[in-house]
Write an enzyme that holds these catalytic residues in place. Sequence first.
Site, PDB file in Angstrom:
ATOM      1  N   ALA A 187       0.835  -1.196   0.000  1.00 50.53           N
ATOM      2  CA  ALA A 187       0.000   0.000   0.000  1.00 50.53           C
ATOM      3  C   ALA A 187       0.875   1.254   0.000  1.00 50.53           C
ATOM      4  O   ALA A 187       1.867   1.326   0.724  1.00 50.53           O
ATOM      5  CB  ALA A 187      -0.923   0.002   1.212  1.00 50.53           C
ATOM      6  N   SER A 220       2.118  -2.307   4.385  1.00 52.01           N
ATOM      7  CA  SER A 220       2.271  -0.864   4.206  1.00 52.01           C
ATOM      8  C   SER A 220       3.636  -0.556   3.613  1.00 52.01           C
ATOM      9  O   SER A 220       4.606  -1.286   3.846  1.00 52.01           O
ATOM     10  CB  SER A 220       2.143  -0.147   5.542  1.00 52.01           C
ATOM     11  OG  SER A 220       3.286  -0.389   6.355  1.00 52.01           O
ATOM     12  N   ASP A 221       3.721   0.515   2.841  1.00 49.73           N
ATOM     13  CA  ASP A 221       5.041   1.079   2.581  1.00 49.73           C
ATOM     14  C   ASP A 221       5.595   1.509   3.931  1.00 49.73           C
ATOM     15  O   ASP A 221       4.852   1.734   4.892  1.00 49.73           O
ATOM     16  CB  ASP A 221       4.944   2.258   1.617  1.00 49.73           C
ATOM     17  CG  ASP A 221       6.254   2.509   0.878  1.00 49.73           C
ATOM     18  OD1 ASP A 221       7.312   2.053   1.364  1.00 49.73           O
ATOM     19  OD2 ASP A 221       6.231   3.170  -0.171  1.00 49.73           O
ATOM     20  N   TRP A 222       6.912   1.623   4.016  1.00 48.14           N
ATOM     21  CA  TRP A 222       7.547   1.837   5.321  1.00 48.14           C
ATOM     22  C   TRP A 222       7.124   3.184   5.931  1.00 48.14           C
ATOM     23  O   TRP A 222       7.332   4.232   5.344  1.00 48.14           O
ATOM     24  CB  TRP A 222       9.060   1.733   5.161  1.00 48.14           C
ATOM     25  CG  TRP A 222       9.579   0.350   5.453  1.00 48.14           C
ATOM     26  CD1 TRP A 222      10.614   0.035   6.285  1.00 48.14           C
ATOM     27  CD2 TRP A 222       9.099  -0.918   4.959  1.00 48.14           C
ATOM     28  NE1 TRP A 222      10.801  -1.334   6.340  1.00 48.14           N
ATOM     29  CE2 TRP A 222       9.881  -1.943   5.537  1.00 48.14           C
ATOM     30  CE3 TRP A 222       8.069  -1.287   4.106  1.00 48.14           C
ATOM     31  CZ2 TRP A 222       9.663  -3.298   5.278  1.00 48.14           C
ATOM     32  CZ3 TRP A 222       7.856  -2.635   3.833  1.00 48.14           C
ATOM     33  CH2 TRP A 222       8.641  -3.612   4.422  1.00 48.14           C
ATOM     34  N   ALA A 224       4.066   4.100   6.284  1.00 49.35           N
ATOM     35  CA  ALA A 224       2.846   4.625   5.653  1.00 49.35           C
ATOM     36  C   ALA A 224       1.613   4.437   6.525  1.00 49.35           C
ATOM     37  O   ALA A 224       0.622   5.156   6.352  1.00 49.35           O
ATOM     38  CB  ALA A 224       2.622   3.954   4.301  1.00 49.35           C
TER      39      ALA A 224
END
Length: 792
Positions: A187, A220-222, A224
């Site tokens: 995401a 999640s993207d880091w 995010a």
Amino acid sequence: MDVEELIGKLDLGAKVRLLTGADMWSLPALPQIGLARLVMSDGPIGVRGEEWSSDDPSIALPSPTALAATWDVELVRQAGRLLAAEARRKGVHVLLAPTLNLHRSPLGGRHFECFSEDPYLTGEIGAAYVEGVQSCGVATTPKHFVANDSETDRFTVNVKVGEKALREVYLTPFERVVRAGAWGVMAAYNSVDGTTMTEHRALQRDLLKGEWGFDGFVVSDWMAARSTEATAEGGLDVAMPGPSGPWGAKLEAAVREGRVAEEVVDDQVRRVLRLALRVGALRPTPDDAIADGCAAVDGTALAREVAARSFTLLRNEGGLLPLAGVRSVALIGSAAAEARIMGGGSAQVFPDRIVSPLEGLRARGGVEVRHALGTDPRIRLAPLAVPCRALFLGADGGVLAEHRLAGAEARWVGRLPSDVDTGRLAAVEIRAAYLPDVSGPHEFSVVGVGAFIVEVDGRTVLDETISLTGGDPAAAFLAPPERRFTVTLTSGVPVELVVRHPRVKFTGMAFVAFALGHADPSPGDDALIAEAVRAASAADVAIVVASTTPEVESEGFDRTGLALPGRQDELIARVAEANPRTIVVVNAGSPVEMPWLERVPAVLLTWFPGQEAGNALADVLFGDAEPSGRLPTTWPVRESDAPVLRVTPTGGELAYEEGVFVGYRAWERAGRVPAFWFGHGLGYTHWSYDSVAVAGKTVTVAVTNTGERPGREIVQFYLAPQDRDPGRPARALAGFSVVDAAPGETVVTTVHLPERAFQVWTDRGWSTVPGDYTVEVGRSVADRRLSGTVTG
């Protein structure tokens, strides 16, 4: 193994713990159910592993734009299998790739990490990548879901995109890789139509998991994930990194207080355990079954092959290439001696070898190669390229551990080497013995955030604290600040260089990222260009390697223009004036302006070509391999010509006002002519397009190699509705085929046009538009040789 039975053995605390990063790169082990750590790694072009350092080198393949330029799905699958083998060697279960965002605007700073402007080509190349990696038991996480097509304000931007464009353009590649069986999806940071993606129930839960039937996990993207209930209810399954963040104890409390249903957590755990089964992290693990069909791949040879096949010959007047009868070459440019092999940011890896163009051409032999710098466009100094020692120091100055570095760059993000006692660590030093070969004022720099002390032979030359500015929390390791200083050195007199850096904590995790840059004394660009002109005029052929720089193409920021940095355009023009047999090698991940285009007979685009850059370049220049790449994105003459350009939000919003008209679709609607169209690329032979036959939605084409040497052709199929609708593109890519043929050989190839090519998105969902369509077959979107009629 029964996943439901395993879930029943876990209490709420264990379930929630499994959904939150144990550290920067992994999910925790749960020994009570036989679950090992699940390890993730960045990896679009190579698998870095848990340590962002050169301690454990990685194969560095060409950039994703180069992979897409091959248009070769089987070659991309093979690259995926290599990446999976690298991942398994490094204990990695999940590869944080591929990137499926589109080249919406040529100013996108991270386009080298994406495949194409076209959703169909992106989906097909992305699916092959996913299939190759996962065939060897390593998961992929296609990213960044969705509409993360530029970098400016990426954490906060709200992308306004209509449902039609979202479905027909930006979601299309993701839908394709889900059909290909992707085990994960990442995401994005951005919002879409007012909802941040990690909370976007309509897109994550309803569309991805519901309508598309995605049974994998959403990570999640880091950093995010920025909420608790909304992300859990919105369809996110794993929040990274950890253990701090919005989940953990906060999510457990939300479940106990009834704000999040435990059934939601159970579904998240179910998806993570399904992932663990697929990658062999649940004991007993089916390692043998996973490894079936995944024989060892020669990474060096494959990197060289992919690079050569991706190289795209844009111009070749008079048949200058391949080179023949050449005795001397003037090789010019800073990127000729120090290859620009990859873009900056999380895609960066550390290969154990990098073959520069200079090394590759000289190693081939038979030709005298003279190098001239010409001009150095880099804004930052490159790390000092000498072997170094990294010393991990305690508070008393004692050495806790020592590690060797290939150059003066130290990077450990999230995890320090296993022999470092993190509780006692107080500082990290880089030490290097440097033997200058030029006398005069040498320029040095420190790149990093925090306090630094630099010593030269025991004398302190810099003692400063460098602060970070801007709102991107990843900037400390993506684009840290630089401080320069000058030291006068004498040729042949060695010096000891020391950079000392107190330990830095970054969001509660280990973080060491700094470098010592260096540049020899320079006579200045005027003198360097004059020297290059002299070298060119004395050689049979001049080759200028022109490149972008890490300050131009990287994660974390967009481009401010498409001109080559520095004085490279002037250099090329001057060299071409001195030698009419000038070849320009463009070393860039995405489009650049070429104001000198009509002055040079040959232009070869090498993208970011990976670790075997120089060897592949020698292969192609001298005809040992053919440049069979084709453009996956349209190249403008000037930046201002691009019909879709804006990447900077206004009032926090970026409106995709162009709708479905991106890439060549937008160029055709605007009636503008680019420098080179989508699909363009020349080879070293010639082809005739002989016949086309249509049966239903199956199209068969015969092509003949009419030249004198073997060759490869990318046969492209475009579908154009005969009843023009201003709301639809004039034509769109609907198929392609890679063919090889000997001189005089005719090859017949067949593609089946997908039903989706005849459909549009309406308020009732996907709808096939009936009527007659022209299927156009050719060498690019603008070079269409044959046509037939097909009925929708």
